[in-house]
Scaffold this active site. Structure first.
Site, mmCIF file in Angstrom:
data_model
loop_
_atom_site.group_PDB
_atom_site.id
_atom_site.type_symbol
_atom_site.label_atom_id
_atom_site.label_comp_id
_atom_site.label_asym_id
_atom_site.label_seq_id
_atom_site.Cartn_x
_atom_site.Cartn_y
_atom_site.Cartn_z
ATOM 1 N N LYS A 119 0.819 -1.219 0.000
ATOM 2 C CA LYS A 119 0.000 0.000 0.000
ATOM 3 C C LYS A 119 0.852 1.267 0.000
ATOM 4 C CE LYS A 119 -4.267 -1.898 1.886
ATOM 5 N NZ LYS A 119 -3.862 -3.279 2.249
HETATM 6 C C1 LIG Z 1 -4.535 -4.389 1.581
HETATM 7 C C2 LIG Z 1 -3.826 -5.691 1.567
HETATM 8 C C3 LIG Z 1 -4.223 -6.761 0.730
HETATM 9 C C4 LIG Z 1 -5.457 -6.692 -0.150
HETATM 10 O O1 LIG Z 1 -5.322 -5.787 -1.196
HETATM 11 P P1 LIG Z 1 -6.627 -5.294 -1.993
HETATM 12 O O2 LIG Z 1 -6.158 -4.259 -2.923
HETATM 13 O O3 LIG Z 1 -7.548 -4.747 -0.929
HETATM 14 O O4 LIG Z 1 -7.210 -6.485 -2.664
HETATM 15 C C5 LIG Z 1 -3.454 -7.903 0.718
HETATM 16 N N1 LIG Z 1 -2.371 -8.031 1.521
HETATM 17 C C6 LIG Z 1 -1.968 -7.039 2.346
HETATM 18 C C7 LIG Z 1 -0.767 -7.254 3.198
HETATM 19 C C8 LIG Z 1 -2.674 -5.833 2.396
HETATM 20 O O5 LIG Z 1 -2.264 -4.871 3.246
#
Ligand SMILES: *Cc1c(COP(=O)(O)O)cnc(C)c1O
Length: 434
Positions: free
Chosen positions: A107
């Protein structure tokens, strides 16, 4: 470029409006009106470009009409100041490590890009933009770190008191500057309700410019396309890109949707797999053609505990709503906590590669679904140290905490306590806007 709403009941907007608004007024998600294809030349030479160079070319296709080349280049180069290596884990299975950014999770990419884009659009405005973000842990830390020090933007992170891990908490409470942490006496849903109420409060919005930074925002999810191109380039360098399958541990489906955008622009990926934990709404949709959201259940891979994936509307839009096309191109998988634990343990014992619980879903889906001759890359979405207690108890080991995570833990926690009543939050924001 114009952006339309997936519900088709709101006017088209410009990029800067889509970024500041987040969600369309008809509660749809914004989608770019066209997706430009990248030319053959680009894909032929991609393996000789740096990650930043190729990402700039992708960013130019998305945002080039709206931002002058030099400015866009700077935003992209600033965002991608860390590596995303593809590491071999098993025969024909590679891990795209997206956890080398400041908060050790993928993210960081979207949050950093969005911060820079918002700062850019607001650079000549007198009024601050205020980002409100409710978090159960990971989103808050990525957003806070992405926006740290960006002029013209202030971030309020709302988190449930006593419900985020100490490591997560210090990632957004120790920063200071333009980041304010609000410790809410309630649960995550209370934090989210406070943020939603604030967005609907006309008087408050008259006084303060408010926006959200969750994954529905085009500035947060589109840049995630960059690293799919990078994965392809890395696989091309080792001559493994011909029959490529990409597997994405998915919750809200922002990450995989960005990959699908890349594919629409010409990225030669054979097919995608969306790996779910026990929250198998998408998996069920693939099987039955019926999308039925349910309340989420808690799992080991908690960043994927989503019962109504918000980016599903974008997946539908990309395939013209055709279930047959979606199911023909995207595979599914769903794993229980015991399967996740077993996979993490087995992979570590046999290969020496330590997965995190989210990556474990991605790895396992490739192990089960790759066909002979195919090569697979799964997105390793977080560093295992982020889930240290769980990972250690599964492997019996002691995962080391990377230095940049330790640095946060040395800082002083600063946060403001508030009740879960909207009136308190509102008063607080009114005071802030003076
Ligand atoms: C947010 C997140 C996900 C999921 O990603 P999406 O874009 O919501 O499908 C998977 N793994 C981790 C570690 C995350 O922080």
């Amino acid at each position: 470029m114009k952006y339309y709403s997936t519900n088709h009941k709101a006017p088209d907007v410009t990029l800067s409006e889509a970024v500041v608004k987040g969600l369309a007024p008809d509660r749809g998600l914004y989608m770019p009106e066209t997706l430009k294809s990248l030319d053959r030349d680009f894909f032929e030479n991609i393996d000789s470009m740096t990650f930043q160079e190729m990402s700039y070319r992708v960013a130019d296709a998305f945002f080039g009409e709206d931002i002058p080349a030099e400015d866009l280049k700077k935003i992209v180069y600033d965002t991608l100041a860390f590596e995303t290596p593809c590491v071999k884990v098993d025969e024909n299975i590679y891990s795209l490590e997206l956890f080398h950014g400041p908060t050790l999770a993928f993210k960081d990419v979207g949050a950093r890009f969005m911060a820079r884009l918002l700062g850019y659009f607001n650079r000549n405005e007198k009024q601050l933009v205020n980002v409100l973000v409710a978090t159960s842990g990971d989103t808050g830390s990525a957003v806070a770190n992405g926006f740290l020090g960006v002029p013209g933007v202030h971030v309020y992170v709302l988190y449930p008191k006593g419900k985020v891990s100490p490591i997560q908490e210090c990632q957004f409470t120790t920063l200071g500057q333009n980041i304010t942490a609000l410790e809410i006496d309630g649960v995550f849903d209370d934090c989210q309700a406070l943020v939603k109420n604030a967005f609907m409060d006309a008087e408050l919005n008259g006084r303060m410019k408010l926006t959200s930074a969750n994954s529905i925002n085009v500035a947060r999810f589109l840049p995630q396309a960059f690293y799919y191109f990078n994965a392809y380039a890395q696989m091309k360098r080792i001559d493994k890109a011909d029959d490529l399958v990409i597997c994405v541990p998915s919750g809200n489906f922002g990450n995989i949707t960005a990959g699908l955008f890349g594919w629409k622009m010409g990225l030669p990926v054979k097919r995608f797999i969306a790996a779910n934990n026990a929250n198998d709404i998408f998996y069920k949709y693939l099987q039955t053609g019926v999308y039925s959201p349910r309340p989420s259940v808690q799992t080991l891979a908690n960043a994927m505990d989503v019962g109504d994936p918000s980016n599903f509307a974008r997946v539908l839009a990309l395939y013209g709503g055709s279930h047959a096309d979606i199911a023909g191109h995207i595979g599914g998988a769903t794993y229980s906590d015991s399967q996740i634990a077993e996979t993490l343990k087995e992979c570590y014992a046999r290969t020496g590669y330590l997965l995190d619980p989210h990556g474990a879903c991605g790895y396992r889906a490739l192990r089960e679904q790759l066909e002979p001759g195919q090569c697979g890359v799964f997105l390793e979405t977080a560093h295992p140290a982020k889930f240290k207690e769980k990972v250690d108890s599964i492997t019996g080991g002691d995962v080391g905490i990377p230095a940049r995570l330790q640095a946060f833990m040395k800082g002083t926690k600063q946060s403001i306590g508030l009740s879960k009543d909207y009136a308190d939050f509102r008063n607080f924001l009114f005071e802030e806007s003076r």
